[in-house]
Design an enzyme around this catalytic site. Structure first.
Site, PDB file in Angstrom:
ATOM      1  N   GLU A   1       0.825  -1.211   0.000  1.00 32.16           N
ATOM      2  CA  GLU A   1       0.000   0.000   0.000  1.00 32.16           C
ATOM      3  C   GLU A   1       0.858   1.259   0.000  1.00 32.16           C
ATOM      4  OE1 GLU A   1      -2.903   1.303  -0.023  1.00 32.16           O
ATOM      5  OE2 GLU A   1      -4.378  -0.290   0.247  1.00 32.16           O
TER       6      GLU A   1
ATOM      7  N   ASN B   1     -10.069   5.736   1.809  1.00 29.36           N
ATOM      8  CA  ASN B   1      -9.059   5.386   0.824  1.00 29.36           C
ATOM      9  C   ASN B   1      -8.908   6.493  -0.203  1.00 29.36           C
ATOM     10  OD1 ASN B   1      -7.505   2.966   0.997  1.00 29.36           O
ATOM     11  ND2 ASN B   1      -9.370   1.743   0.846  1.00 29.36           N
TER      12      ASN B   1
ATOM     13  N   ASP C   1      -9.620   1.720  -4.541  1.00 24.83           N
ATOM     14  CA  ASP C   1      -8.703   1.828  -3.405  1.00 24.83           C
ATOM     15  C   ASP C   1      -7.872   3.107  -3.568  1.00 24.83           C
ATOM     16  OD1 ASP C   1      -7.039   1.262  -1.214  1.00 24.83           O
ATOM     17  OD2 ASP C   1      -7.049  -0.881  -1.582  1.00 24.83           O
TER      18      ASP C   1
HETATM   19  C1  BGC Z   1      -7.472  -1.469   3.505  1.00 24.91           C
HETATM   20  C2  BGC Z   1      -7.906  -2.890   3.532  1.00 24.91           C
HETATM   21  C3  BGC Z   1      -9.146  -3.060   2.686  1.00 24.91           C
HETATM   22  C4  BGC Z   1      -8.844  -2.578   1.286  1.00 24.91           C
HETATM   23  C5  BGC Z   1      -9.954  -2.723   0.290  1.00 24.91           C
HETATM   24  C6  BGC Z   1      -7.240  -1.074   2.077  1.00 24.91           C
HETATM   25  O1  BGC Z   1      -6.861   0.250   2.005  1.00 24.91           O
HETATM   26  O2  BGC Z   1      -6.311  -1.247   4.262  1.00 24.91           O
HETATM   27  O3  BGC Z   1      -8.089  -3.336   4.843  1.00 24.91           O
HETATM   28  O4  BGC Z   1      -9.603  -4.380   2.674  1.00 24.91           O
HETATM   29  O5  BGC Z   1      -8.414  -1.251   1.329  1.00 24.91           O
HETATM   30  O6  BGC Z   1     -11.052  -1.944   0.498  1.00 24.91           O
HETATM   31 CA    CA Z   2      -5.700   1.757   0.626  1.00 22.53          CA
END
Ligand code: BGC
Ligand code: CA
Length: 289
Positions: A14, A144, A194
């Site tokens: 990430e 996100n 995301d």
């Molecule tokens: C989160 C995850 C989540 C994913 C998808 C990520 O940013 O940290 O826990 O499952 O996004 O939505």
């Molecule tokens: Ca994320």
């Protein structure tokens, strides 16, 4: 073609971040509680462990990184491994910090998420230049994908399980956001939106968790381009490299079956693609204290 640049898979890769000061790429593995860094030219690679799951990272004006750990924001110095908690930033109650990014004035915007990924108990915060954590929005399931338009008049923000990318009117001087509306909605069969980044033309690149692609949206929210990623779970993307024209994409293995992992060994890895558009440099978090 998207090229795999680190052969080691992440559980939940990430928050890719290009550090123009050191010319290296940082990213995190949330589930492994790690921060990773790679120098592209020399291949020099480093990994640090942190005490809880990090949700995102940003550059810090006093060197090193601002890290959103699970329940607290900290200043992290990779050289010494020193972690300094930022006072007044603790959050509690079934949530953790997730995605975050600095605006062009060096404020750090970060949202929280429901640990169960179900209920809208997440909050969007802004750590201002005086180190105050201010609540900016609420009722979010998973915070996100944040970014700003090049004219600084729009802020983008994503709530993954709702499959929605929002846009707000953004006031750069005051840091006020208003008039939240839907920018784009991801269809049920295309995974979950995301992380995202915005290029210098004002187009938005958004990763599809469980959707194997990154979509480039025009500023009006229409789809301009779809990039296939050779992994099922792209989590986020950023622009960087010396010229600012490299797109870096992190991916995850966490939610994949053993069959899916065997079938495609690229799952969870880090990718790069050269684009014919550039992104602005990430601005470090600036504290006036
Ligand atoms: C989160 C995850 C989540 C994913 C998808 C990520 O940013 O940290 O826990 O499952 O996004 O939505
Ligand atoms: Ca994320």
């Amino acid at each position: 073609m998207m090229q795999c640049i680190v052969d080691r898979p992440n559980v939940l890769g990430e928050s890719p971040l290009w550090d123009y000061r050191e010319e290296r790429l940082y990213w995190i593995d949330i589930e492994s509680k790690q921060i990773h860094a790679l120098k592209l030219d020399s291949g020099e690679y480093a990994v640090w462990s942190v005490p809880s799951r990090p949700g995102s990272i940003a550059l810090h004006d006093n060197g090193g990184l601002l890290v959103a750990l699970s329940n607290e924001l900290v200043h992290f110095l990779p050289q010494s491994g020193k972690i300094m908690p930022i006072e007044g930033t603790r959050i509690e109650g079934g949530v953790r910090f997730n995605d975050g990014k600095c605006d062009s004035k060096g404020r750090f915007w970060v949202g929280s998420m429901d640990l169960k990924e179900k209920n809208p108990i997440g909050i969007l915060y802004c750590l201002d230049n005086k180190g105050r954590l201010i609540q900016k929005d609420q009722e979010i399931v998973i915070s996100n994908g944040l970014g700003w338009s090049p004219d600084q008049k729009t802020m983008y923000f994503t709530d993954s399980p709702k499959r929605i990318l929002y846009r707000y009117d953004f006031n750069l001087e005051t840091g006020a956001i208003s008039n939240r509306r839907i920018f784009a909605q991801v269809p049920d069969d295309a995974g979950y939106p995301d992380g995202l980044c915005v290029d210098q033309a004002g187009y938005v690149w958004s990763a599809h968790f469980m959707g194997g692609r990154v979509t480039r949206y025009a500023p009006d929210g229409t789809i301009d381009q779809v990039l296939q990623v050779p992994a099922l779970c792209p989590t986020s993307c950023c622009m960087g490299g010396k010229e600012g024209n490299q797109l870096f994409v992190t991916t995850a293995t966490r939610d994949l079956t053993p069959e899916q992992l065997i079938e495609n060994p690229l799952n969870g890895k880090l990718f790069r693609l050269e684009l014919n558009v550039k992104g602005d440099k990430d601005v470090p978090y600036k504290t006036l204290k």
